[in-house]
Design a protein around this motif. Structure first.
Motif, PDB file in Angstrom:
ATOM      1  N   TYR A  32       0.818  -1.207   0.000  1.00 18.95           N
ATOM      2  CA  TYR A  32       0.000   0.000   0.000  1.00 18.95           C
ATOM      3  C   TYR A  32       0.852   1.257   0.000  1.00 18.95           C
ATOM      4  N   ALA A  33       1.955   1.195   0.728  1.00 22.82           N
ATOM      5  CA  ALA A  33       2.844   2.349   0.829  1.00 22.82           C
ATOM      6  C   ALA A  33       4.273   1.867   1.039  1.00 22.82           C
ATOM      7  N   MET A  34       5.203   2.719   0.662  1.00 19.34           N
ATOM      8  CA  MET A  34       6.620   2.428   0.910  1.00 19.34           C
ATOM      9  C   MET A  34       7.262   3.647   1.535  1.00 19.34           C
ATOM     10  N   GLY A  35       8.334   3.414   2.223  1.00 20.49           N
ATOM     11  CA  GLY A  35       8.972   4.547   2.884  1.00 20.49           C
ATOM     12  C   GLY A  35      10.382   4.242   3.316  1.00 20.49           C
ATOM     13  N   LYS A  43      19.916   5.657  19.104  1.00 18.82           N
ATOM     14  CA  LYS A  43      18.600   6.272  18.962  1.00 18.82           C
ATOM     15  C   LYS A  43      17.594   5.269  18.407  1.00 18.82           C
ATOM     16  N   GLN A  44      16.316   5.607  18.562  1.00 19.16           N
ATOM     17  CA  GLN A  44      15.269   4.747  18.024  1.00 19.16           C
ATOM     18  C   GLN A  44      15.129   4.956  16.525  1.00 19.16           C
ATOM     19  N   ARG A  45      14.592   3.951  15.874  1.00 24.17           N
ATOM     20  CA  ARG A  45      14.305   4.066  14.449  1.00 24.17           C
ATOM     21  C   ARG A  45      13.199   5.093  14.268  1.00 24.17           C
ATOM     22  N   GLU A  46      13.356   5.957  13.252  1.00 25.45           N
ATOM     23  CA  GLU A  46      12.373   7.007  13.021  1.00 25.45           C
ATOM     24  C   GLU A  46      12.000   7.075  11.547  1.00 25.45           C
ATOM     25  N   LEU A  47      10.775   7.526  11.293  1.00 25.46           N
ATOM     26  CA  LEU A  47      10.317   7.718   9.929  1.00 25.46           C
ATOM     27  C   LEU A  47      11.036   8.901   9.312  1.00 25.46           C
ATOM     28  N   VAL A  48      11.510   8.712   8.090  1.00 29.80           N
ATOM     29  CA  VAL A  48      12.115   9.800   7.320  1.00 29.80           C
ATOM     30  C   VAL A  48      11.107  10.319   6.304  1.00 29.80           C
ATOM     31  N   ALA A  49      10.563   9.418   5.498  1.00 36.74           N
ATOM     32  CA  ALA A  49       9.608   9.806   4.469  1.00 36.74           C
ATOM     33  C   ALA A  49       8.839   8.576   4.028  1.00 36.74           C
ATOM     34  N   ALA A  50       7.613   8.799   3.569  1.00 37.08           N
ATOM     35  CA  ALA A  50       6.774   7.704   3.089  1.00 37.08           C
ATOM     36  C   ALA A  50       5.933   8.194   1.927  1.00 37.08           C
ATOM     37  N   ILE A  51       5.532   7.240   1.082  1.00 35.52           N
ATOM     38  CA  ILE A  51       4.701   7.575  -0.069  1.00 35.52           C
ATOM     39  C   ILE A  51       3.723   6.439  -0.312  1.00 35.52           C
ATOM     40  N   THR A  52       2.452   6.796  -0.563  1.00 32.54           N
ATOM     41  CA  THR A  52       1.438   5.782  -0.826  1.00 32.54           C
ATOM     42  C   THR A  52       1.357   5.482  -2.320  1.00 32.54           C
ATOM     43  N   VAL A  92      21.737   4.416   9.705  1.00 37.41           N
ATOM     44  CA  VAL A  92      21.385   3.321   8.805  1.00 37.41           C
ATOM     45  C   VAL A  92      19.967   3.597   8.308  1.00 37.41           C
ATOM     46  N   TYR A  93      19.798   3.601   7.012  1.00 37.14           N
ATOM     47  CA  TYR A  93      18.506   3.891   6.398  1.00 37.14           C
ATOM     48  C   TYR A  93      17.870   2.575   5.960  1.00 37.14           C
ATOM     49  N   TYR A  94      16.625   2.388   6.367  1.00 36.13           N
ATOM     50  CA  TYR A  94      15.893   1.159   6.079  1.00 36.13           C
ATOM     51  C   TYR A  94      14.706   1.446   5.171  1.00 36.13           C
ATOM     52  N   CYS A  95      14.545   0.608   4.172  1.00 31.24           N
ATOM     53  CA  CYS A  95      13.376   0.664   3.307  1.00 31.24           C
ATOM     54  C   CYS A  95      12.245  -0.100   3.990  1.00 31.24           C
ATOM     55  N   ASN A  96      11.045   0.424   3.850  1.00 28.58           N
ATOM     56  CA  ASN A  96       9.863  -0.176   4.475  1.00 28.58           C
ATOM     57  C   ASN A  96       8.736  -0.272   3.465  1.00 28.58           C
ATOM     58  N   ALA A  97       7.983  -1.372   3.527  1.00 26.34           N
ATOM     59  CA  ALA A  97       6.769  -1.522   2.735  1.00 26.34           C
ATOM     60  C   ALA A  97       5.658  -1.974   3.678  1.00 26.34           C
ATOM     61  N   VAL A  98       4.476  -1.432   3.472  1.00 30.10           N
ATOM     62  CA  VAL A  98       3.354  -1.762   4.353  1.00 30.10           C
ATOM     63  C   VAL A  98       2.143  -2.127   3.512  1.00 30.10           C
ATOM     64  N   THR A  99       1.378  -3.107   3.994  1.00 31.28           N
ATOM     65  CA  THR A  99       0.173  -3.543   3.310  1.00 31.28           C
ATOM     66  C   THR A  99      -1.048  -2.869   3.936  1.00 31.28           C
ATOM     67  N   PRO A 100      -2.194  -2.942   3.286  1.00 32.73           N
ATOM     68  CA  PRO A 100      -3.411  -2.358   3.870  1.00 32.73           C
ATOM     69  C   PRO A 100      -3.765  -2.943   5.239  1.00 32.73           C
ATOM     70  N   LEU A 101      -3.306  -4.147   5.535  1.00 33.69           N
ATOM     71  CA  LEU A 101      -3.555  -4.748   6.846  1.00 33.69           C
ATOM     72  C   LEU A 101      -2.432  -4.438   7.828  1.00 33.69           C
ATOM     73  N   ASN A 102      -1.606  -3.431   7.471  1.00 36.22           N
ATOM     74  CA  ASN A 102      -0.523  -2.969   8.351  1.00 36.22           C
ATOM     75  C   ASN A 102       0.541  -4.026   8.622  1.00 36.22           C
TER      76      ASN A 102
END
Length: 116
Positions: A32-35, A43-52, A92-102
């Motif tokens: 559904y979205a990647m970021g 430090k904790q992992r933090e969101l940098v940017a996301a796009i649907t 360290v930058y991590y790629c993330n993908a999320v589905t509609p069911l989170n």
């Protein structure tokens, strides 16, 4: 299942630019979205940017105006253009993908070091 592979990290001087890439494979129809997230030492992992899939974007305040997230035409890639880099962007930058069911999927990460 979705597999994510990042590339493009490295060492850059303050004020410089880098472009990170992330390629998704597997069940990409479920995305559904990647970021991009990042985690600096101690430090904790933090969101940098996301796009649907629809093109809506979200940025951390610390990177607004400097970083740009975009998707490839095939929708299975995501890019992060990073300009005016600062030492505090080192992480360290991590790629993330999320589905509609989170359901979240993660890449292994790519190191970005901003130093003179």
């Amino acid at each position: 299942q979705v597999q994510l592979v990042e590339s493009g990290g490295g060492l850059v001087q303050p004020g410089g630019s880098l472009r990170l890439s992330c390629a998704a494979s597997g069940s990409i129809f479920s995305i559904y979205a990647m970021g991009w997230y990042r985690q600096a030492p101690g430090k904790q992992r933090e969101l940098v940017a996301a796009i649907t899939n629809g093109g809506s974007t979200n940025y951390a305040d610390s990177v607004k105006g400097r970083f740009t997230i975009s998707r490839g035409n095939a929708k299975n890639t995501v890019y992060l253009q990073m300009n005016s880099l600062k030492p505090e962007d080192t992480a360290v930058y991590y790629c993330n993908a999320v589905t509609p069911l989170n359901m979240n999927y993660w890449g292994e990460g790519t190191l970005v070091t901003v130093s003179s």
